[in-house]
Every structure is written in structure tokens, then in C-alpha cells.
Design a protein around this motif. Sequence first.
Motif, PDB file in Angstrom:
ATOM      1  N   THR A   8       0.869  -1.169   0.000  1.00 40.28           N
ATOM      2  CA  THR A   8       0.000   0.000   0.000  1.00 40.28           C
ATOM      3  C   THR A   8       0.907   1.220   0.000  1.00 40.28           C
ATOM      4  N   SER A  11      -0.377   7.929   0.327  1.00 33.16           N
ATOM      5  CA  SER A  11      -1.252   8.774  -0.496  1.00 33.16           C
ATOM      6  C   SER A  11      -0.592  10.087  -0.893  1.00 33.16           C
ATOM      7  N   GLU A  48      -7.186   1.808  -3.992  1.00 30.29           N
ATOM      8  CA  GLU A  48      -7.169   1.235  -2.650  1.00 30.29           C
ATOM      9  C   GLU A  48      -8.193   0.108  -2.488  1.00 30.29           C
TER      10      GLU A  48
END
Length: 134
Positions: A8, A11, A48
Amino acid sequence: AYNAIKLTLPSDMDPITDVTTHTLKVQSLTLPLGGFFPSRVGVQLSREDDTDPSYTTSAGLIWKNPEAGRTEGRLVLTGPTGSGSKPFINDANNRLVVRIQFGATLWNWGESGLAAMVEIRLPKGYMCKVIGQG
């Protein structure tokens, strides 16, 4: 079996463009002792929630050499000299068994052009016969 790593990304990273790229370094993976042949890495980028996927493969290849002792090719020794029951060059019909252990698994994906293949070449002057059904 396939292996996957899911990352991940933060952002606040700059968007990837034709001039902006990011380098990711993945460390401390448990790698197979037997190694693996050169392969491309597949990468999927998605949102996501795992929607809007985009897939590509690497331009380069990765591989791992097998650890010591994981690859071998040798005669399985028999007879008093270790060369079968008929060890001399003019003896015919000697039976030798060869053991080959690769450092990585060979795969055949069912396509004849991509099938794994092994070729064993005998020394000059020797011939090989298949015993029974092989």
C-alpha cells in the motif's frame, strides 16, 4: 504456486507520469534454496479498493542461483569400478544410471514452444539405448 506481495503506497506520493517514477525496494524475503530461473516480474497497480487495475511486466529479469549442493549431475555408481559392470571402452551394453537434480523447478505450461527441455550429450564414441519403455 505463485508468490505475491501487496504494498500500500502512501497517499502523498507524487503521481507517476512519463517523467516521474518511484523505486521500491523489497527486502528480507525468504528465497527458495533451489533458486529459480530468470523470470519477469508482474506488477498490478490498482486503487485502494482494488478496482481499476493496470498490469505490466518488468523489462528486466530476476533470478536466484541455487545454494551449494542443490544442483547436481552424476552417475549413480554401480559395480566394482563405479562404472557399471562393463567399465572398459570396448564393452557394449553397459548399464549406467544418471541422476540429475536441478536447482530450480522446470515448468511446462502446456505449449510445445515453451516446454522445458533438457539435452544430455554423450562423449564422442558413446551411444545411448533406451531400456524397455524408457
